[in-house]
Design a protein around this motif. Structure first.
Motif, short mmCIF file in Angstrom:
data_model
loop_
_atom_site.label_atom_id
_atom_site.label_comp_id
_atom_site.label_asym_id
_atom_site.label_seq_id
_atom_site.Cartn_x
_atom_site.Cartn_y
_atom_site.Cartn_z
N GLY A 74 49.18 5.07 94.05
CA GLY A 74 49.35 6.44 94.53
C GLY A 74 49.13 7.47 93.44
O GLY A 74 48.56 8.55 93.70
N ASP A 75 49.57 7.17 92.24
CA ASP A 75 49.36 8.09 91.12
C ASP A 75 47.88 8.21 90.79
O ASP A 75 47.37 9.31 90.55
N ARG A 76 47.19 7.07 90.77
CA ARG A 76 45.76 7.09 90.48
C ARG A 76 45.01 7.89 91.54
O ARG A 76 44.15 8.71 91.24
N ARG A 77 45.36 7.67 92.80
CA ARG A 77 44.72 8.43 93.89
C ARG A 77 45.03 9.92 93.75
O ARG A 77 44.18 10.77 94.04
N GLY A 78 46.24 10.23 93.30
CA GLY A 78 46.60 11.63 93.08
C GLY A 78 45.72 12.28 92.02
O GLY A 78 45.30 13.44 92.17
N PHE A 79 45.44 11.56 90.94
CA PHE A 79 44.55 12.09 89.91
C PHE A 79 43.14 12.27 90.46
O PHE A 79 42.48 13.27 90.17
N VAL A 80 42.66 11.31 91.24
CA VAL A 80 41.33 11.43 91.83
C VAL A 80 41.26 12.68 92.72
O VAL A 80 40.31 13.46 92.63
N THR A 81 42.27 12.87 93.54
CA THR A 81 42.31 14.04 94.42
C THR A 81 42.39 15.33 93.62
O THR A 81 41.72 16.31 93.92
N GLY A 82 43.22 15.31 92.57
CA GLY A 82 43.36 16.50 91.73
C GLY A 82 42.07 16.85 91.01
O GLY A 82 41.69 18.03 90.94
N ILE A 83 41.39 15.86 90.49
CA ILE A 83 40.10 16.10 89.82
C ILE A 83 39.10 16.68 90.80
O ILE A 83 38.37 17.63 90.49
N ALA A 84 39.06 16.11 92.00
CA ALA A 84 38.13 16.61 93.01
C ALA A 84 38.41 18.07 93.33
O ALA A 84 37.49 18.88 93.49
N GLY A 85 39.69 18.43 93.41
CA GLY A 85 40.05 19.82 93.66
C GLY A 85 39.62 20.74 92.53
O GLY A 85 39.12 21.85 92.77
N LEU A 86 39.83 20.30 91.29
CA LEU A 86 39.40 21.09 90.14
C LEU A 86 37.89 21.28 90.15
O LEU A 86 37.38 22.38 89.89
N ASN A 87 37.16 20.21 90.46
CA ASN A 87 35.70 20.31 90.52
C ASN A 87 35.23 21.26 91.62
O ASN A 87 34.30 22.03 91.42
N ALA A 88 35.90 21.20 92.76
CA ALA A 88 35.52 22.08 93.88
C ALA A 88 35.76 23.54 93.51
O ALA A 88 34.91 24.40 93.77
N ARG A 89 36.91 23.83 92.89
CA ARG A 89 37.21 25.21 92.49
C ARG A 89 36.24 25.69 91.42
O ARG A 89 35.80 26.84 91.43
N ALA A 90 35.88 24.82 90.50
CA ALA A 90 34.95 25.20 89.43
C ALA A 90 33.56 25.51 89.99
O ALA A 90 32.88 26.41 89.49
N SER A 91 33.15 24.77 90.99
CA SER A 91 31.82 25.00 91.55
C SER A 91 31.77 26.25 92.42
O SER A 91 30.70 26.79 92.66
N GLU A 92 32.94 26.73 92.87
CA GLU A 92 32.99 27.96 93.66
C GLU A 92 32.77 29.20 92.79
O GLU A 92 32.28 30.20 93.26
N GLY A 93 33.20 29.10 91.54
CA GLY A 93 33.16 30.26 90.65
C GLY A 93 31.96 30.29 89.83
O GLY A 93 31.12 30.87 89.52
#
Length: 51
Positions: free
Chosen positions: A32-51
Motif C-alpha cells: 500500500g505504501d509503494r502504491r501510494g508513492f506511485v500515485t503521488g508521483i503520478a499526481g506530481l507529474n500531472a500537475r507539473a505538465s499542467e503548468g
C-alpha cells in the motif's frame, strides 16, 4: 492472491526513476505504501505538465 511480477517491476522502476531510491529500499515498502508513492508521483507529474 499474488501480485503480478510485471506490475511490481513497473512500480519499482517508476519509484526508482523519480525518487532515485534503490531496489532494496523500494521492495522494503509495504504494498500500500509503494502504491501510494506511485500515485503521488503520478499526481506530481500531472500537475507539473499542467503548468
Amino acid at each position: 492472491m499474488t501480485y503480478a511480477a510485471d506490475q511490481l517491476r513497473d512500480e519499482v522502476a517508476y519509484v526508482a526513476y523519480h525518487f532515485h531510491w534503490g531496489l532494496d529500499q523500494i521492495l522494503d515498502l509495504e504494498h500500500g505504501d509503494r502504491r501510494g508513492f506511485v500515485t503521488g508521483i503520478a499526481g506530481l507529474n500531472a500537475r507539473a505538465s499542467e503548468g
